[in-house]
Structures are given as C-alpha cells and as structure tokens.
Write a protein that holds these residues in place. Structure first.
Motif, short mmCIF file in Angstrom:
data_model
loop_
_atom_site.label_atom_id
_atom_site.label_comp_id
_atom_site.label_asym_id
_atom_site.label_seq_id
_atom_site.Cartn_x
_atom_site.Cartn_y
_atom_site.Cartn_z
N GLN A 44 0.83 -1.21 0.00
CA GLN A 44 0.00 0.00 0.00
C GLN A 44 0.87 1.26 0.00
O GLN A 44 0.58 2.22 -0.73
CB GLN A 44 -0.93 0.00 1.21
N LEU A 45 1.91 1.26 0.79
CA LEU A 45 2.79 2.43 0.85
C LEU A 45 3.49 2.67 -0.48
O LEU A 45 3.60 3.81 -0.94
CB LEU A 45 3.81 2.26 1.98
N LEU A 46 3.94 1.61 -1.11
CA LEU A 46 4.59 1.75 -2.42
C LEU A 46 3.60 2.28 -3.46
O LEU A 46 3.95 3.15 -4.26
CB LEU A 46 5.19 0.42 -2.88
N ALA A 47 2.37 1.78 -3.41
CA ALA A 47 1.35 2.24 -4.36
C ALA A 47 1.05 3.73 -4.18
O ALA A 47 0.70 4.42 -5.14
CB ALA A 47 0.07 1.42 -4.20
N LEU A 48 1.21 4.23 -2.96
CA LEU A 48 0.96 5.65 -2.68
C LEU A 48 2.20 6.52 -2.88
O LEU A 48 2.15 7.72 -2.65
CB LEU A 48 0.43 5.81 -1.25
#
Length: 145
Positions: A44-48
């Motif tokens: 999720q952090l990478l996607a954001l």
C-alpha cells in the motif's frame, strides 16, 4: 488510503504521513512495515509513492529492516520496486554485510542472486566475506567473488 493503512500509521505515530519519520528518527512507515514483515502495508505504501530509499538516523533503508525481518517475499518486493540493494549505513555496512555477519545464509544467497555487491567495504575496511559468521555464508560469498 485504506482504513488498514490509516490504522497502521496511527498505531505507529505517523499521523497519516506516508513519508514521515518517527519521533526518534528510526523509522518511516515503509521501514516500520518492512521490519514487522507487513508486506500488505508495504504494498500500500509503495502504491501511494512512499519514499523507497529514505534512510533512518543510522543510515539504513527499508531493505535493511526487511533483512532484519527475513521475509523473502518482502525483500524481493522492495528490490523489484527499486530499493538501493547496496545502500551503506552510517558505519558503511550494506545489507549483504549485515546478513552475512548474522549468519543468514538464505538472505546472503537471495541478495547475491539479486545483484548485491560482495566487494563493498565498510568503514573498517571489511567486506561481507570478512564479516561472514558461518561457514555457509562464507562459502556463498567466496563463490560470488
């Protein structure tokens, strides 16, 4: 941002900022998730757009903390995203040096297979080979030279 990610950020004191450093400078959310082995949160952090190569107060990046945890899938995900495999911390130690000195041969092999540089030296002029804490790590590193 998912409720799960929001809860993770709040639980660890990041106040909703995906690139904030913890009060003591030891972690960003990506680093904390890597250390805890939370691939779901890392994704999720990478996607954001979380900062992949942020370094903590010790000069370590998220890959170092993922190596501490030891989860292969998490390490491979960070590497696929482009994390610096040869980042050297404040003592000049790379992740490969760390896993070799802590007798984690499965991670030595993984990092070597993914292109970690076994010739790097820390500030004391030691390489991962010099720091190898087990025969298996030593053999893997000798083969890599």
């Amino acid at each position: 941002m998912t409720p799960e990610l929001s809860a993770f950020l709040a639980e660890h004191g990041f106040a909703g900022d995906i690139n904030a450093a913890s009060a003591d400078g030891r972690f960003t959310p990506l680093m904390r998730a890597a250390k805890l082995g939370r691939l779901d949160i890392v994704e999720q952090l990478l996607a954001l757009g979380a900062e992949l190569n942020a370094r903590n107060a010790d000069g370590c990046n998220a890959l170092w903390l993922a190596c501490y945890n030891g989860d292969h899938a998490l390490i491979e995900r960070l590497l696929a995203a482009g994390v610096d495999i040869d980042n050297q911390n404040g003592n000049g130690a790379s992740c490969l040096m760390y896993v070799a000195s802590n007798s984690k041969p499965d991670l030595v092999k993984l990092l070597l297979d993914k292109g970690a540089n076994p010739a790097l030296k820390n500030f004391d002029d030691f390489s991962a080979l010099d720091l190898a804490a087990s025969r298996t790590c030593l053999q893997l590193l000798k083969t890599a030279r």
